[in-house]
Design a protein around this motif. Sequence first.
Motif, mmCIF file in Angstrom:
data_model
loop_
_atom_site.group_PDB
_atom_site.id
_atom_site.type_symbol
_atom_site.label_atom_id
_atom_site.label_comp_id
_atom_site.label_asym_id
_atom_site.label_seq_id
_atom_site.Cartn_x
_atom_site.Cartn_y
_atom_site.Cartn_z
ATOM 1 N N UNK A 318 0.826 -1.222 0.000
ATOM 2 C CA UNK A 318 0.000 0.000 0.000
ATOM 3 C C UNK A 318 0.860 1.272 0.000
ATOM 4 N N UNK A 319 1.963 1.219 -0.744
ATOM 5 C CA UNK A 319 2.805 2.408 -0.883
ATOM 6 C C UNK A 319 2.208 3.408 -1.849
ATOM 7 N N UNK A 320 1.366 2.935 -2.767
ATOM 8 C CA UNK A 320 0.729 3.796 -3.762
ATOM 9 C C UNK A 320 -0.756 3.451 -3.830
ATOM 10 N N UNK A 321 -1.554 4.413 -4.275
ATOM 11 C CA UNK A 321 -2.977 4.185 -4.412
ATOM 12 C C UNK A 321 -3.367 3.634 -5.758
ATOM 13 N N UNK A 322 -2.540 3.904 -6.778
ATOM 14 C CA UNK A 322 -2.776 3.381 -8.120
ATOM 15 C C UNK A 322 -1.421 3.100 -8.759
ATOM 16 N N UNK A 323 -1.414 2.221 -9.744
ATOM 17 C CA UNK A 323 -0.149 1.865 -10.399
ATOM 18 C C UNK A 323 0.510 3.069 -11.041
ATOM 19 N N UNK A 324 -0.300 4.022 -11.516
ATOM 20 C CA UNK A 324 0.242 5.196 -12.195
ATOM 21 C C UNK A 324 1.076 6.075 -11.268
ATOM 22 N N UNK A 325 0.895 5.934 -9.954
ATOM 23 C CA UNK A 325 1.605 6.791 -8.996
ATOM 24 C C UNK A 325 3.048 6.369 -8.772
ATOM 25 N N UNK A 326 3.424 5.170 -9.252
ATOM 26 C CA UNK A 326 4.743 4.661 -8.905
ATOM 27 C C UNK A 326 5.858 5.506 -9.506
ATOM 28 N N UNK A 327 5.648 6.061 -10.703
ATOM 29 C CA UNK A 327 6.724 6.830 -11.331
ATOM 30 C C UNK A 327 7.039 8.085 -10.531
ATOM 31 N N UNK A 328 6.019 8.818 -10.100
ATOM 32 C CA UNK A 328 6.273 10.046 -9.343
ATOM 33 C C UNK A 328 6.893 9.730 -7.982
ATOM 34 N N UNK A 329 6.466 8.627 -7.363
ATOM 35 C CA UNK A 329 7.064 8.245 -6.077
ATOM 36 C C UNK A 329 8.533 7.909 -6.263
ATOM 37 N N UNK A 330 8.844 7.109 -7.289
ATOM 38 C CA UNK A 330 10.233 6.723 -7.538
ATOM 39 C C UNK A 330 11.086 7.914 -7.965
ATOM 40 N N UNK A 331 10.497 8.826 -8.745
ATOM 41 C CA UNK A 331 11.250 9.980 -9.243
ATOM 42 C C UNK A 331 11.620 10.949 -8.135
ATOM 43 N N UNK A 332 10.989 10.816 -6.981
ATOM 44 C CA UNK A 332 11.330 11.673 -5.854
ATOM 45 C C UNK A 332 12.675 11.351 -5.231
ATOM 46 N N UNK A 333 13.277 10.240 -5.625
ATOM 47 C CA UNK A 333 14.611 9.869 -5.144
ATOM 48 C C UNK A 333 15.567 9.824 -6.330
ATOM 49 N N UNK A 334 16.818 10.199 -6.114
ATOM 50 C CA UNK A 334 17.778 10.233 -7.212
ATOM 51 C C UNK A 334 18.250 8.839 -7.611
ATOM 52 N N UNK A 335 18.109 7.873 -6.683
ATOM 53 C CA UNK A 335 18.467 6.479 -6.979
ATOM 54 C C UNK A 335 17.713 5.587 -6.005
ATOM 55 N N UNK A 336 18.033 4.296 -6.011
ATOM 56 C CA UNK A 336 17.303 3.347 -5.162
ATOM 57 C C UNK A 336 17.862 3.275 -3.746
ATOM 58 N N UNK A 337 18.780 4.143 -3.398
ATOM 59 C CA UNK A 337 19.288 4.181 -2.028
ATOM 60 C C UNK A 337 20.016 2.922 -1.612
ATOM 61 N N UNK A 338 20.642 2.255 -2.575
ATOM 62 C CA UNK A 338 21.385 1.043 -2.264
ATOM 63 C C UNK A 338 20.553 -0.222 -2.239
ATOM 64 N N UNK A 339 19.254 -0.119 -2.506
ATOM 65 C CA UNK A 339 18.383 -1.298 -2.481
ATOM 66 C C UNK A 339 18.522 -2.119 -3.761
ATOM 67 N N UNK A 340 18.388 -3.430 -3.624
ATOM 68 C CA UNK A 340 18.190 -4.335 -4.746
ATOM 69 C C UNK A 340 16.956 -5.170 -4.454
ATOM 70 N N UNK A 341 16.066 -5.237 -5.412
ATOM 71 C CA UNK A 341 14.783 -5.913 -5.253
ATOM 72 C C UNK A 341 14.711 -7.012 -6.318
ATOM 73 N N UNK A 342 14.638 -8.263 -5.885
ATOM 74 C CA UNK A 342 14.457 -9.385 -6.807
ATOM 75 C C UNK A 342 13.019 -9.895 -6.623
ATOM 76 N N UNK A 343 12.107 -9.589 -7.539
ATOM 77 C CA UNK A 343 10.690 -9.929 -7.339
ATOM 78 C C UNK A 343 10.354 -11.355 -7.783
#
Length: 495
Positions: A318-343
């Motif tokens: 529940x980090x976002x309310x709709x799938x379309x919101x993910x780009x603006x949320x991600x764009x608020x950071x300059x990078x992934x902060x050292x995270x690696x996500x293997x889905x």
Amino acid sequence: MAYVLALDQGTTSSRAILFDQTGAIAAMAQKEFQQFYPQAGWVEHDPMEILTSQMACAVEALGRVGARPRDIASIGITNQRETVIVWERATGRPIHPAIVWQDRRTAQQCSALEESGAGDGITDRTGLVIDPYFSATKIRWILDNVSGARERAERGELAFGTVDSWLVWHLTSGQRHVTDVTNASRTLLFNVVEGRWDPELLRIFEIPESMLPDVVWSSERVGEVTTTLGLGSITIAGIAGDQQAALFGQLCWNPGDAKNTYGTGCFLLQNIGTKFVRSKHKLITTIAASAQRRLEYALEGSIFIGGAVVQWLRDNLRLIGSSAEVESLAAGEKDAGGLMFVPAFVGLGAPHWDPRAGGLLIGLRRDTRPGHIARAALESIAFQVADVLTAVDGETPEPLAALRVDGGAAVNDLLMQFQADVLGVPVVRPRVTETTALGAAYLAGLAVGFWHSADDLRSSRKDDTRFEPGMDRAEAARLTSRWHRAVDRSKNWVE
């Protein structure tokens, strides 16, 4: 006639799109439908909800432009591919929920087949690997686990189909039980070299031949709609699995042409022409859609979790309310902060093919924020595509010059730029990103003369968007190396 209607039956939603003669979208309707997870690793759909949602979308799309059946030249169908539905021939009712391509319940069955030494012979016939992803073990599971199913199948009372077969059966009041060559090639039962259902494969998987649909070409008149108010008498003239439809819609008709579709999963296909070639790098060889009524082939790398990772951020975290919101949320950071996500929520697909892998989010710190997680999720899609493209490059004499892209997540500029950065080649996005539906429309329109030639289709393509690599290659290599280390940790996670 003004339009071709594409029925785009996907994994999480049904859509209907009307295309005009320029290939532009005139109208669209879409309905999500419910996903069922009865046990860990199991994924099911309600076949009747698939049918009713798809028909409702079709009627709604026509209504948006005031079109009637006489305004529609033909219908093209494209669908989630390996999903299995078994139904009663007498009533058209399913005997079990649809078992979705993502479902992993037959992993042990697949392991037993692999250990028996059947793998090479099956791959030589089908171009596929033994994996729960494909249809055959799902069909066998239903026959073995639904009371009386095997006996009824052997008496000829039951029909099997992928979703295209299910839709055509109901659209034609049960008069046509068909699938096209592209969908047939995803079942582990179809000999892609000889172009027919294979008796030896049916024996191995213990599936009665009487259950199977007739196989047709991807672009030919199949039948007319007889059952649905608002669509009656329209000719069904195109069928292709979603990824082959996208390859065709991207005009990747020559050997070496490649595209990647960013949907629920990601699927990278490269056209390899009319000669069957078995992959050396854990890709699969599949039949490509063609308007020429001949067997053509493509190498494919299948990634199970693509855009679905964004849905996971929305529905589970529940980090976002709709799938379309993910780009603006991600764009608020300059990078992934050292995270690696293997889905690896359902294991890993190509080029790893590890059903025991588990999802992994590593590198969490005290200052990790939701934007870092969103960015790592998007980057995980691009890293998976890069892994597959590396395998594809290993199969071909020349590395890919550019990657054509489509699908829902392809509209995400941040993802497309990062994809170009990690690949080191341009990413090209067409003006109409709904190329899965467009490919189905092209196949159906060519079959009835709505479009007369490939030149007609090429002339309507313009205004592509190009994303050029901008990241330093050393930095791209560093990030890719960290990704590979994370993937290694995710493998064999589930005992």
